[in-house]
Enzyme design. Structure first.
Site, PDB file in Angstrom:
ATOM      1  NE  ARG A 110      -3.838  -2.332   2.309  1.00 55.19           N
ATOM      2  CZ  ARG A 110      -3.598  -3.615   2.390  1.00 55.19           C
ATOM      3  NH1 ARG A 110      -2.320  -3.826   2.641  1.00 55.19           N
ATOM      4  NH2 ARG A 110      -4.229  -4.737   2.070  1.00 55.19           N
ATOM      5  CG  HIS A 141      -0.743  -5.663  -4.295  1.00 57.87           C
ATOM      6  ND1 HIS A 141       0.343  -5.375  -3.492  1.00 57.87           N
ATOM      7  CD2 HIS A 141      -1.434  -6.443  -3.701  1.00 57.87           C
ATOM      8  CE1 HIS A 141       0.323  -6.218  -2.615  1.00 57.87           C
ATOM      9  NE2 HIS A 141      -0.808  -7.029  -2.488  1.00 57.87           N
ATOM     10  CG  HIS A 186       0.397 -11.325  -3.847  1.00 55.92           C
ATOM     11  ND1 HIS A 186      -0.361 -12.323  -3.159  1.00 55.92           N
ATOM     12  CD2 HIS A 186       0.241 -10.289  -3.464  1.00 55.92           C
ATOM     13  CE1 HIS A 186      -0.828 -11.738  -2.539  1.00 55.92           C
ATOM     14  NE2 HIS A 186      -0.825 -10.432  -2.402  1.00 55.92           N
ATOM     15  CG  ASP A 238      -2.063  -8.454   5.219  1.00 57.95           C
ATOM     16  OD1 ASP A 238      -1.127  -8.555   4.803  1.00 57.95           O
ATOM     17  OD2 ASP A 238      -3.437  -7.887   4.908  1.00 57.95           O
ATOM     18  CD  GLU A 264       2.478 -10.250  -0.640  1.00 59.75           C
ATOM     19  OE1 GLU A 264       2.222  -9.060  -1.096  1.00 59.75           O
ATOM     20  OE2 GLU A 264       1.702 -10.743   0.393  1.00 59.75           O
TER      21      GLU A 264
HETATM   22  C1  GLA Z   1      -1.303  -8.363   0.358  1.00 62.06           C
HETATM   23  C2  GLA Z   1      -1.787  -7.383   1.266  1.00 62.06           C
HETATM   24  C3  GLA Z   1      -2.891  -7.850   1.904  1.00 62.06           C
HETATM   25  C4  GLA Z   1      -4.029  -8.373   0.453  1.00 62.06           C
HETATM   26  C5  GLA Z   1      -3.377  -9.047  -0.191  1.00 62.06           C
HETATM   27  C6  GLA Z   1      -4.201  -9.489  -1.497  1.00 62.06           C
HETATM   28  O1  GLA Z   1      -0.730  -9.485   0.845  1.00 62.06           O
HETATM   29  O2  GLA Z   1      -0.940  -7.060   2.319  1.00 62.06           O
HETATM   30  O3  GLA Z   1      -3.532  -7.044   2.591  1.00 62.06           O
HETATM   31  O4  GLA Z   1      -4.451  -6.911  -0.078  1.00 62.06           O
HETATM   32  O5  GLA Z   1      -2.138  -8.808  -0.720  1.00 62.06           O
HETATM   33  O6  GLA Z   1      -5.386  -9.494  -1.409  1.00 62.06           O
END
Ligand code: GLA
Length: 381
Positions: free
Chosen positions: A117, A142, A216, A281, A346
């Site tokens: 983000r 993304h 990803h 996350d 990632e």
């Molecule tokens: C990344 C983000 C998550 C989500 C995924 C896709 O990992 O950090 O919050 O947006 O991608 O769904």
């Protein structure tokens, strides 16, 4: 051979002919045989905006294969053996292009120009404020509405001794999704005979721009039999990037020791999952002080015996446990992708770096070359 935008007759030729055997040409026959056959096979996967899209399958002679499409550079399948010798698909994905076009949460995708983000889709660079496409609440995620995961890349398969791979190229135009500069991007996928999948990224620009490319893939080392809660994970990090309720960094890098965020020693994903608001996350700050290729994480799936190591030159790794999966997508082999059916590592710079002066810089300038490598290594224990 380059796969650009070619005629149907040529496609048929490609489908029939493009099976490359490692060692052909310069090696003598004995060497070729002793080194085994690594192959790249290709087939037409479909068509996007009048451009042909292919599916390439890299195959080694240790039972591993990796399928990649030049639509979004997406890894659609990774087959790797478990302790019973059976190769199963360990990533979430589809066997047809339409399912990708219908929408999916970045399964296996090449993410860019900026992974994760950027707050409110805004950043200031050299005194100029840039406004990016916003696609995640009020934030940019993304790469925006049509990120690199939705582009048709030029593709060129190759084979070498004990390696088979695919070179991808994409030119992201000045102001695409709001980013400054023409960014010329090359990504190379290489499968080795050691069951390593290497991803090498490079890019150059003609104006300063943020760049943060990542891959990803959602992994499920059971082969899709259950969710990932019993996978055991170790992350080579003692700190993580603290985020607010919109998953935007607050700027704090917090010690994970003694908390449910701590994976400095092997722990199952499920052991403390319910104590983490929204699930994992988070971007972990890797224990390193240079950009060498270093071990970022290890994963063990006890039932199948499959293990995976993640190595990267990046300073961080986003650990995401498929918290937004909800059972509405059914993937390859009929597996329903329910909540927590996959996890991602990632490798990347930290989220929102363009707005965080204390984070490692993600700005690429003209004359510089962006270079990163990430490696996923599979084995059995
Ligand atoms: C990344 C983000 C998550 C989500 C995924 C896709 O990992 O950090 O919050 O947006 O991608 O769904």
């Amino acid at each position: 051979m380059k796969f650009r935008f070619v005629s149907p007759a040529f496609i048929s030729l490609i489908v029939a002919v493009v099976v490359f055997s490692c060692g052909s040409g310069k090696q003598n026959n004995n060497q070729t045989k002793s080194k085994g056959k690594m192959k790249v096979e290709s087939k037409v996967f479909g068509n996007v905006d009048g451009k042909e899209v292919y599916l390439f399958t890299l195959q080694n002679n240790k039972g591993m294969s990796v399928s990649i499409t030049n639509y979004g550079g997406i890894i659609t399948a990774v087959y790797t053996p478990g302790k019973n010798g059976k190769s199963e698909d360990v990533v979430l994905g589809f066997d047809n292009l339409q399912s990708y076009l219908d929408g999916h949460p970045y399964f296996g995708a090449l993410v860019g120009r900026y992974g994760n983000r950027i707050a409110k889709g805004k950043f200031v660079l050299d005194g100029h404020e840039y406004t990016l496409a916003v696609n995640n609440g009020e934030n940019h995620l993304h790469g925006g509405l049509v990120g690199f995961d939705k582009k048709v890349w030029e593709a060129e398969p190759f084979q070498k001794d004990n390696e088979a791979g695919l070179k991808l190229h994409y030119l992201s135009k000045d102001m695409e999704e709001g980013y400054p500069g023409n960014l010329d991007v090359h990504v190379t996928y290489t499968l080795s005979d050691m069951n390593e999948l290497k991803i090498e990224y490079s890019a150059t620009t003609d104006k300063p721009t943020p760049v943060n490319l990542t891959s990803h893939s959602y992994f499920n080392l059971t082969g899709g039999e259950e969710n990932v809660m019993n996978h055991e994970v170790e992350i080579n990090a003692n700190r993580y990037v603290v985020v607010n309720e919109s998953l935007i960094p607050t700027g704090e890098l917090r010690a994970s020791s003694g908390t449910p965020m701590d994976f400095s020693k092997m722990q199952s994903i499920g052991s403390r999952y319910s104590q983490v608001d929204g699930g994992y996350d988070h971007c972990y700050v890797l224990n390193k002080d240079s950009n060498e290729l270093s071990l970022a994480a290890k994963v063990v799936e006890p039932q199948s015996g499959r293990t995976m190591e993640v190595w990267t030159t990046e300073p961080g790794v986003q650990f995401y446990t498929g918290n937004f999966l909800d059972g509405t997508l059914t993937g390859m082999n009929g597996v329903v992708y329910k909540k927590n059916y996959g996890f991602c590592f990632e490798a990347q710079h930290f989220p929102d770096s363009p707005n965080q002066p204390d984070f490692p810089s993600s700005i690429l300038k003209p004359g510089e070359t962006y270079k990163q490598t990430t490696l996923y290594k599979f084995s059995v224990q």
